[in-house]
Structure formats: structure tokens, C-alpha cells
Design an enzyme around this catalytic site. Structure first.
Site, PDB file in Angstrom:
ATOM      1  N   HIS A  22       0.881  -1.177   0.000  1.00 42.78           N
ATOM      2  CA  HIS A  22       0.000   0.000   0.000  1.00 42.78           C
ATOM      3  C   HIS A  22       0.916   1.225   0.000  1.00 42.78           C
ATOM      4  CE1 HIS A  22      -4.018   1.609   0.522  1.00 42.78           C
ATOM      5  NE2 HIS A  22      -3.608   2.376   1.504  1.00 42.78           N
ATOM      6  N   LYS A 167     -10.072   6.828  -3.301  1.00 42.24           N
ATOM      7  CA  LYS A 167      -9.078   7.835  -2.909  1.00 42.24           C
ATOM      8  C   LYS A 167      -7.740   7.376  -3.467  1.00 42.24           C
ATOM      9  CE  LYS A 167      -7.074   8.779   1.654  1.00 42.24           C
ATOM     10  NZ  LYS A 167      -7.354   9.307   2.996  1.00 42.24           N
ATOM     11  N   LYS A 169      -3.647   7.771  -3.508  1.00 37.29           N
ATOM     12  CA  LYS A 169      -2.544   8.298  -2.713  1.00 37.29           C
ATOM     13  C   LYS A 169      -1.496   8.815  -3.692  1.00 37.29           C
ATOM     14  CE  LYS A 169      -2.530   7.786   1.198  1.00 37.29           C
ATOM     15  NZ  LYS A 169      -3.207   8.494   2.342  1.00 37.29           N
ATOM     16  N   ASP A 198      -5.253  12.066  -1.986  1.00 41.04           N
ATOM     17  CA  ASP A 198      -4.622  12.413  -0.713  1.00 41.04           C
ATOM     18  C   ASP A 198      -3.143  12.624  -0.999  1.00 41.04           C
ATOM     19  OD1 ASP A 198      -3.773  12.762   1.852  1.00 41.04           O
ATOM     20  OD2 ASP A 198      -4.517  10.838   2.615  1.00 41.04           O
ATOM     21  N   ASP A 249      -6.250  16.748   7.031  1.00 45.21           N
ATOM     22  CA  ASP A 249      -6.011  15.465   7.704  1.00 45.21           C
ATOM     23  C   ASP A 249      -4.851  15.634   8.690  1.00 45.21           C
ATOM     24  OD1 ASP A 249      -5.795  12.891   8.560  1.00 45.21           O
ATOM     25  OD2 ASP A 249      -5.064  12.063   6.690  1.00 45.21           O
ATOM     26  N   LYS A 273     -10.473  11.445  12.802  1.00 39.61           N
ATOM     27  CA  LYS A 273      -9.743  10.210  13.134  1.00 39.61           C
ATOM     28  C   LYS A 273      -9.675  10.077  14.642  1.00 39.61           C
ATOM     29  CE  LYS A 273      -7.058   9.958   8.896  1.00 39.61           C
ATOM     30  NZ  LYS A 273      -5.756   9.772   8.227  1.00 39.61           N
TER      31      LYS A 273
END
Ligand code: MUC
Ligand code: MG
Length: 373
Positions: A22, A167, A169, A198, A249, A273
Site C-alpha cells: 500500500h 481515494k 494516494k 490524498d 487530515d 480520526k
């Protein structure tokens, strides 16, 4: 009822394999490391919590090892003997004896809520004032690093009705390369899906000004943390100029950060979060600031396993409106489960259990197998 005391709090590091690497701008995950808290009370009820980050110390100031160490040496000893039912008193004590450490505090607050829910026979959402829905839409992150693999993965998720929000990255590659990658994916998926990015703080303001314009013009609807959390004035300018909504974020490392971002007008969406705020109750304080300031909400993740994911979900289902949905897909990135009932994902959503506490039981055999010794 006689008073129930906190008898023992233990933190365990658990390493779990992921379905694929990831890739985030700051780190490529080859596995995920969870910190699981077990809180034992004098009535024999056990509460479970999780405090999980991404990439050791690459993402934030707490690593799995520091979370465990600070729980074992500072947070747990401060709570032993306190009333297990008084979560206000316990968390105020932690705030008094420890600055920051929101990931570790989140794990403990979660375990207290889980224990209290089990004790009273109530789901955590009901302890938090009551749920207003049973499920949450969940986005998926495309982060294989390969455009055609990402498109194939998204098509498959649409086909099986698991996700329709994606989303991406970005940020590690040159900006032009990333823009091409994102636009190609949006073109391939068209109106079937929402595509977001993001950047994990990787652009400077000069890059972000143009890139946000290009992304907005090409149908990208949300841009998460494009520039450094330190450049507050730049965030305000981007928030005013970007045609796509700007989400904070990394800028939110505490409830107080959320307040000052709102006061400055530095984002139009907040990623909520639990780990960044200090727990499921703490994250709701940030949501209240956002609601009062007219800032939209998104249910974020630190790619927690099932414990942290459901702790987040129990908080998020109490909210009036989550305009941008959630990304509570952490358990789906893992090939192994350490609880007896895997969370239910169906029709683009996570369905949140109505059973007591978080609604989970640790699978002792699997927990022992993946626990770091
Ligand atoms: C982040 O920065 O939002 C959330 C989803 C994902 O893939 O990475 C995380 C962290
Ligand atoms: Mg992010």
C-alpha cells in the site's frame, strides 16, 4: 451496584500481512502493525481498544513501540484502581499526566467504552448518545502505484458493490506524473465513481495551486492535505482558490488544532480520526467544532484493524451528517483477522453491530499467533 475498578491494562503489538503493498507518499506498507489494548476490570469485564499508526514513525509522532511503551509505563499505571465506569475521570487523568499521545489515549478510551458497553449491554454508539444510522458508506484507497492495476481494482470494487468512492494516494512522484495518473483513473471510471486524492502534505503551495485547479477541472471532488500542516497561511489561500474541496487530515493532531483550523478558514472538510484526537469521544468534540463552523465531515482512518475501525464507526454513526462518507476499510486491507466476527461490508457500506460494546470478541488463537513476542 458496587464500584467497578480498573485492574489491569496491557498493550500488545500485532503484525498482520496486507493484501498488497500500500503506497503512500511517505511510506510503502508491506504489512500493518496494530497496538491492541486489553483492559481488565474488577467485575471480570474486559474492554478492547486499538491505537494504530502507519509506517512506524513515518506518519506521526507515535510509533507502535512508543504507543505500547507509553501505555505500559505511564498511562496504565495512572488508571489502575480508578472507577472503570467513569470514563470522564479516567481520560481527564490521562490528559493531566500525559501531553499528546493521542493514539495511545484513543486505544485506552476505546477499551473503557467497550468494557462499559459490555457491562451495560449497550453498543458503544448508544453510550455516545445514540446512533442515527446503522451503516456508513466506505471509500477504498487505490494505492498499488500502477495506473492500470488501480483501474482494474476500482472496476472490480464497483462490480461487487463494495466501493464507489476511490481515494488515490499521490505526492511521491513528480506532480505532472501524478496528475496524469489521477486523470486517467477518473476518465476510466467516469460518473460511476467519486475520485479523490490524498497528497499527504507532499506539495508546496506553488505546486498545489496549479494542481488543485487541474484536478478540480477534471472532476476530482476532494483534495486531502495537499501541503504541509505547518503552512497554515498557504492552506487558507488554497482553501479559497481550489475548485475542489480541501480536506484537512495531518493538520488535525488534536481537538485544539481543529478549532484553530476552523477559526482560520483553512479547510472546508475535516477528516475525523479517533487516533488523532484521543478516542471516539474526543473525535466527536472535533466534529462539533466542524459542525458549528459549517465545515463538512469525513470519517477517516489510520488503517486500523477491526477494533479501531469499529470504534471509529460507533462514533461516526452518531453524527447528523457525513457529507463525504468514510474510509473505514482498514480490515479489508489485511489478509488476517484477530476477532471472531469479521466486520460486515455490503452495498458500499460498513454495517455497524448492535451488540454490546464494540460488538467484537478477540480470537485468542489468532491473537496469540500474530502478537509480537
Ligand atoms: C491518510 O493519510 O489518510 C487513510 C487511507 C489510506 O489509504 O491511508 C490513510 C492515511
Ligand atoms: Mg490522509
Amino acid at each position: 451496584m458496587s464500584q467497578v475498578l480498573i485492574e489491569r491494562i496491557e498493550a500488545f503489538i500485532v503484525d498482520l500481512p496486507t493484501i498488497r503493498p500500500h503506497k503512500l507518499a511517505m511510506h510503502t506498507m508491506q504489512q500493518q502493525t496494530l497496538v491492541i489494548v486489553r483492559l481488565r476490570c474488577s467485575d471480570s469485564v474486559e474492554g478492547i481498544g486499538e491505537g494504530t499508526t502507519i509506517g512506524g514513525l513515518a506518519y506521526g509522532y507515535e510509533s507502535p513501540e512508543s504507543i505500547k511503551c507509553n501505555i505500559d509505563h505511564h498511562l496504565a499505571p495512572a488508571l489502575i484502581g480508578m472507577d472503570a465506569s467513569n470514563i470522564n475521570a479516567a481520560m481527564q487523568r490521562l490528559d493531566k499526566i500525559a501531553k499528546g499521545n493521542t493514539f495511545a489515549k484513543s486505544a485506552i478510551e476505546t477499551s473503557l467504552l467497550d468494557a462499559q458497553g459490555k457491562r451495560l449491554g449497550l453498543p458503544v454508539s448508544e453510550l455516545l448518545g445514540g446512533r442515527v444510522r446503522d451503516s456508513l458508506e466506505v471509500a477504498w484507497t487505490l494505492a498499488s502505484g500502477d495506473t492500470s492495476k488501480d483501474i482494474a481494482e476500482a472496476e472490480c470494487m464497483l462490480e461487487i458493490r463494495r466501493h464507489r468512492i476511490f481515494k488515490l494516494k499521490i505526492g511521491a512522484n513528480p506532480v505532472e506524473h501524478d496528475l496524469k495518473h489521477v486523470i486517467a483513473i477518473k476518465k476510466a471510471l467516469g460518473d460511476k465513481a467519486s475520485v479523490r486524492v490524498d497528497v499527504n502534505q507532499y506539495w508546496d503551495e506553488s505546486q498545489a495551486l496549479r494542481a488543485c485547479q487541474v484536478l478540480g477541472d477534471n472532476g476530482i471532488d476532494l483534495i486531502e492535505q495537499p501541503i504541509s500542516r505547518i503552512n497554515r497561511a498557504g492552506q487558507v489561500r488554497l482553501n479559497q482558490r481550489s475548485p475542489a474541496a480541501i480536506m484537512a487530515d495531518e493538520s488535525i493532531e488534536s481537538v485544539e488544532d481543529a478549532f484553530s483550523l476552523a477559526a482560520d478558514g483553512a479547510a472546508s472538510v475535516f477528516a475525523l480520526k479517533i487516533a488523532k484526537n484521543g478516542g471516539p469521544r474526543a473525535v466527536l468534540r472535533t466534529s462539533h467544532i466542524a459542525e458549528a463552523a459549517g465545515i463538512a465531515l469525513y470519517g477517516g482512518t489510520m488503517l486500523e484493524g477491526t477494533v479501531g475501525t469499529l470504534a471509529s464507526a460507533h462514533a461516526f454513526i452518531t453524527l447528523r451528517q457525513l457529507t463525504w462518507g468514510t474510509e473505514l476499510f482498514g480490515p479489508l486491507l489485511l489478509t488476517e483477522e484477530i476477532v471472531t466476527e469479521a466486520p460486515v461490508y455490503r452495498d458500499f457500506a460498513l454495517h455497524v453491530p448492535r451488540t454490546a460494546g464494540l460488538g467484537i470478541t478477540l480470537d485468542e488463537e489468532r491473537f496469540a499467533r500474530f502478537k509480537r513476542h
